[in-house]
Design a protein around this motif. Structure first.
Motif, PDB file in Angstrom:
ATOM      1  N   ARG A   1       0.865  -1.331  -0.007  1.00  0.00           N
ATOM      2  CA  ARG A   1      -0.119  -0.001   0.035  1.00  0.00           C
ATOM      3  C   ARG A   1       0.958   1.189  -0.101  1.00  0.00           C
ATOM      4  NH1 ARG A   1      -2.835  -3.373   3.789  1.00  0.00           N
ATOM      5  NH2 ARG A   1      -4.865  -4.205   2.789  1.00  0.00           N
ATOM      6  N   LEU A   2       1.965   1.195   0.706  1.00  0.00           N
ATOM      7  CA  LEU A   2       2.971   2.485   0.970  1.00  0.00           C
ATOM      8  C   LEU A   2       3.341   2.552  -0.559  1.00  0.00           C
ATOM      9  CD1 LEU A   2       4.375   4.278   2.570  1.00  0.00           C
ATOM     10  CD2 LEU A   2       6.209   2.762   3.011  1.00  0.00           C
ATOM     11  N   ALA A   3       3.710   1.706  -1.231  1.00  0.00           N
ATOM     12  CA  ALA A   3       4.460   1.633  -2.698  1.00  0.00           C
ATOM     13  C   ALA A   3       3.334   2.283  -3.515  1.00  0.00           C
ATOM     14  CB  ALA A   3       4.978   0.435  -3.210  1.00  0.00           C
ATOM     15  N   ALA A   4       2.168   1.745  -3.565  1.00  0.00           N
ATOM     16  CA  ALA A   4       1.123   2.306  -4.288  1.00  0.00           C
ATOM     17  C   ALA A   4       0.799   3.633  -4.054  1.00  0.00           C
ATOM     18  CB  ALA A   4      -0.018   1.361  -3.985  1.00  0.00           C
ATOM     19  N   HIS A   5       0.817   4.046  -2.765  1.00  0.00           N
ATOM     20  CA  HIS A   5       0.528   5.285  -2.618  1.00  0.00           C
ATOM     21  C   HIS A   5       1.633   6.495  -3.001  1.00  0.00           C
ATOM     22  CE1 HIS A   5      -1.462   8.755  -0.209  1.00  0.00           C
ATOM     23  NE2 HIS A   5      -0.254   8.836   0.745  1.00  0.00           N
ATOM     24  N   LEU A   6       2.849   5.869  -2.840  1.00  0.00           N
ATOM     25  CA  LEU A   6       4.014   6.881  -3.179  1.00  0.00           C
ATOM     26  C   LEU A   6       3.845   6.821  -4.584  1.00  0.00           C
ATOM     27  CD1 LEU A   6       6.599   8.052  -2.468  1.00  0.00           C
ATOM     28  CD2 LEU A   6       7.905   6.062  -2.893  1.00  0.00           C
ATOM     29  N   THR A   7       3.628   5.931  -5.435  1.00  0.00           N
ATOM     30  CA  THR A   7       3.702   5.883  -6.723  1.00  0.00           C
ATOM     31  C   THR A   7       2.445   6.655  -7.449  1.00  0.00           C
ATOM     32  OG1 THR A   7       4.661   3.530  -6.770  1.00  0.00           O
ATOM     33  CG2 THR A   7       3.638   4.619  -8.757  1.00  0.00           C
TER      34      THR A   7
ATOM     35  N   PHE B   1      10.825   3.766  -6.546  1.00  0.00           N
ATOM     36  CA  PHE B   1       9.514   2.879  -6.169  1.00  0.00           C
ATOM     37  C   PHE B   1       9.999   1.827  -5.064  1.00  0.00           C
ATOM     38  CE2 PHE B   1       7.637  -1.401  -7.385  1.00  0.00           C
ATOM     39  CZ  PHE B   1       6.258  -0.949  -6.954  1.00  0.00           C
ATOM     40  N   SER B   2      11.291   1.326  -5.630  1.00  0.00           N
ATOM     41  CA  SER B   2      11.984   0.358  -4.714  1.00  0.00           C
ATOM     42  C   SER B   2      12.309   1.026  -3.082  1.00  0.00           C
ATOM     43  CB  SER B   2      13.387  -0.230  -5.287  1.00  0.00           C
ATOM     44  OG  SER B   2      14.172   0.707  -5.030  1.00  0.00           O
ATOM     45  N   GLY B   3      12.246   2.114  -3.092  1.00  0.00           N
ATOM     46  CA  GLY B   3      12.695   3.016  -1.967  1.00  0.00           C
ATOM     47  C   GLY B   3      11.082   2.878  -0.817  1.00  0.00           C
ATOM     48  N   ALA B   4      10.205   2.720  -1.546  1.00  0.00           N
ATOM     49  CA  ALA B   4       8.890   2.533  -0.917  1.00  0.00           C
ATOM     50  C   ALA B   4       8.902   1.009   0.001  1.00  0.00           C
ATOM     51  CB  ALA B   4       7.766   2.540  -1.396  1.00  0.00           C
ATOM     52  N   PHE B   5       9.454   0.258  -0.635  1.00  0.00           N
ATOM     53  CA  PHE B   5       9.340  -1.210   0.039  1.00  0.00           C
ATOM     54  C   PHE B   5      10.622  -1.168   1.151  1.00  0.00           C
ATOM     55  CE2 PHE B   5       7.411  -2.184  -3.912  1.00  0.00           C
ATOM     56  CZ  PHE B   5       5.990  -3.001  -3.476  1.00  0.00           C
ATOM     57  N   VAL B   6      11.613  -0.533   0.902  1.00  0.00           N
ATOM     58  CA  VAL B   6      12.395  -0.307   2.028  1.00  0.00           C
ATOM     59  C   VAL B   6      11.978   0.112   3.426  1.00  0.00           C
ATOM     60  CG1 VAL B   6      14.692   0.709   2.802  1.00  0.00           C
ATOM     61  CG2 VAL B   6      14.377  -0.317   0.320  1.00  0.00           C
TER      62      VAL B   6
ATOM     63  N   PHE C   1      11.141 -10.435  -3.259  1.00  0.00           N
ATOM     64  CA  PHE C   1      11.639  -9.133  -3.677  1.00  0.00           C
ATOM     65  C   PHE C   1      10.849  -7.793  -3.066  1.00  0.00           C
ATOM     66  CE2 PHE C   1      12.692 -12.157  -6.864  1.00  0.00           C
ATOM     67  CZ  PHE C   1      14.250 -11.661  -7.415  1.00  0.00           C
ATOM     68  N   PHE C   2       9.528  -8.266  -2.309  1.00  0.00           N
ATOM     69  CA  PHE C   2       8.831  -7.224  -1.722  1.00  0.00           C
ATOM     70  C   PHE C   2       8.505  -7.405  -0.170  1.00  0.00           C
ATOM     71  CE2 PHE C   2       7.157  -8.536  -6.045  1.00  0.00           C
ATOM     72  CZ  PHE C   2       7.461  -7.553  -6.523  1.00  0.00           C
ATOM     73  N   GLU C   3       9.018  -8.314   0.299  1.00  0.00           N
ATOM     74  CA  GLU C   3       8.819  -8.539   1.868  1.00  0.00           C
ATOM     75  C   GLU C   3      10.059  -9.058   2.488  1.00  0.00           C
ATOM     76  OE1 GLU C   3       5.440 -10.954   2.652  1.00  0.00           O
ATOM     77  OE2 GLU C   3       4.292 -10.442   0.921  1.00  0.00           O
ATOM     78  N   ASN C   4      11.005  -9.458   1.997  1.00  0.00           N
ATOM     79  CA  ASN C   4      12.149  -9.973   2.488  1.00  0.00           C
ATOM     80  C   ASN C   4      13.332  -8.831   2.733  1.00  0.00           C
ATOM     81  OD1 ASN C   4      14.814 -11.086   3.122  1.00  0.00           O
ATOM     82  ND2 ASN C   4      14.456 -12.991   2.165  1.00  0.00           N
ATOM     83  N   THR C   5      13.445  -8.482   4.209  1.00  0.00           N
ATOM     84  CA  THR C   5      14.150  -7.129   4.197  1.00  0.00           C
ATOM     85  C   THR C   5      15.700  -7.140   3.490  1.00  0.00           C
ATOM     86  OG1 THR C   5      13.185  -7.141   6.518  1.00  0.00           O
ATOM     87  CG2 THR C   5      15.505  -6.014   6.291  1.00  0.00           C
ATOM     88  N   SER C   6      16.201  -8.468   3.499  1.00  0.00           N
ATOM     89  CA  SER C   6      17.661  -8.264   3.148  1.00  0.00           C
ATOM     90  C   SER C   6      17.647  -8.334   1.425  1.00  0.00           C
ATOM     91  CB  SER C   6      18.198  -9.838   3.246  1.00  0.00           C
ATOM     92  OG  SER C   6      18.392  -9.921   4.592  1.00  0.00           O
TER      93      SER C   6
ATOM     94  N   LEU D   1      19.011  -4.955  -0.588  1.00  0.00           N
ATOM     95  CA  LEU D   1      19.929  -5.139  -1.690  1.00  0.00           C
ATOM     96  C   LEU D   1      19.465  -4.829  -2.979  1.00  0.00           C
ATOM     97  CD1 LEU D   1      22.519  -6.803  -2.506  1.00  0.00           C
ATOM     98  CD2 LEU D   1      21.111  -9.087  -2.885  1.00  0.00           C
ATOM     99  N   ASN D   2      18.090  -4.889  -3.396  1.00  0.00           N
ATOM    100  CA  ASN D   2      17.805  -4.351  -4.614  1.00  0.00           C
ATOM    101  C   ASN D   2      17.680  -2.956  -4.615  1.00  0.00           C
ATOM    102  OD1 ASN D   2      16.998  -6.813  -5.420  1.00  0.00           O
ATOM    103  ND2 ASN D   2      14.681  -6.605  -5.037  1.00  0.00           N
ATOM    104  N   HIS D   3      17.435  -2.098  -3.633  1.00  0.00           N
ATOM    105  CA  HIS D   3      17.632  -0.786  -3.456  1.00  0.00           C
ATOM    106  C   HIS D   3      19.087  -0.247  -3.892  1.00  0.00           C
ATOM    107  CE1 HIS D   3      15.698   3.082  -2.890  1.00  0.00           C
ATOM    108  NE2 HIS D   3      16.470   3.369  -1.946  1.00  0.00           N
ATOM    109  N   ARG D   4      20.110  -1.065  -2.996  1.00  0.00           N
ATOM    110  CA  ARG D   4      21.384  -0.578  -3.442  1.00  0.00           C
ATOM    111  C   ARG D   4      21.711  -0.763  -4.783  1.00  0.00           C
ATOM    112  NH1 ARG D   4      25.209  -2.312   1.507  1.00  0.00           N
ATOM    113  NH2 ARG D   4      23.984  -1.935   3.315  1.00  0.00           N
ATOM    114  N   ILE D   5      21.384  -1.889  -5.476  1.00  0.00           N
ATOM    115  CA  ILE D   5      21.590  -2.129  -6.716  1.00  0.00           C
ATOM    116  C   ILE D   5      21.226  -1.240  -7.556  1.00  0.00           C
ATOM    117  CG2 ILE D   5      21.629  -3.683  -8.620  1.00  0.00           C
ATOM    118  CD1 ILE D   5      21.667  -6.131  -6.388  1.00  0.00           C
TER     119      ILE D   5
END
Length: 224
Positions: free
Chosen positions: A19-25, A76-81, A115-120, A124-128
């Motif tokens: 929901r946070l990612a959808a709201h931000l997007t 968008f990936s930052g919202a999942f972070v 890719f959406f719920e695993n903290t690690s 990692l995705n956001h870093r890359i």
């Protein structure tokens, strides 16, 4: 004496990362639409001066559009972070703890959940993505140096590079200092600022109207 509040899932409010990612997007899409419309009203034609500059803008446009998409995906990936509190894990850089890639990045089932719920995995995705964005913008800046274009476009490309570097620096600083509110807010504001500059660049290098192209083509070429 007041009784303690019973433990429940509502003691510490949380927001679904989806929901946070959808709201931000949706907020970013609305903002970009308003900004583009306002720019089109204020500046109905892209900056020009010669057919050569228009051709140079077309070359930059081919590079700027993919970079803009990458900037959007990174935001968008930052919202999942944020939604997974992933910034509170692996507060080190460039390594994540003692390793470059954590062992548990694919620990969830099904695989796509990671890719959406695993903290690690989310961190990692956001870093890359952030590193790839910085390298891509750097490549755009290097390529633009060799192209004959309007000075306004050169200035915007440089601004995008500078803001990207600042945004990456803010992200790393936020991570290393365990996500203080001040730096986290600055990092979010930086994402919007970078997106604004990317929209400005895309609007500046957009294709001119046929009437403008015709008038530029009919202009006499200056002799060297």
């Amino acid at each position: 004496m007041p009784t303690n509040e019973p433990a429940s899932e509502y003691v510490q409010p949380r927001v679904s990362p989806y929901r946070l990612a959808a709201h931000l997007t949706s907020a970013f899409v609305i903002y970009c639409g308003i900004l583009w419309t306002a720019l089109s009203v204020v500046v109905p034609e892209p900056p020009n001066g010669s057919l050569s500059w228009v051709q140079g803008a077309a070359k930059v446009r081919k590079l700027a559009h993919p970079v803009g998409v990458l900037v959007g995906i990174t935001a968008f990936s930052g919202a999942f972070v944020a939604g997974n509190d992933a910034g509170h894990a692996y507060n080190s850089f460039p390594k994540m703890g003692d390793s470059w890639i954590p062992d548990d990045i694919f620990s969830m089932e099904p695989l796509t959940r990671n890719f959406f719920e695993n903290t690690s995995t989310v961190q990692l995705n956001h870093r890359i993505l952030a590193t790839t964005t910085l390298m891509s913008v750097g490549g755009l800046w290097l390529a633009a140096r060799k192209i004959d274009m309007h000075p306004a476009i050169k200035s915007l490309v440089g601004s995008v590079l500078g803001m990207t570097a600042l945004q990456v620096t803010l992200g790393i600083s936020t991570l290393l200092t365990y996500v203080p509110v001040s730096l986290a807010s600055a990092h979010q504001a930086g994402a919007l600022t970078l997106l604004t500059l990317v929209i400005l660049l895309a609007h500046t290098v957009r294709k001119p109207s046929p009437a403008l192209l015709k008038s530029l083509a009919s202009m006499p070429k200056s002799k060297a």
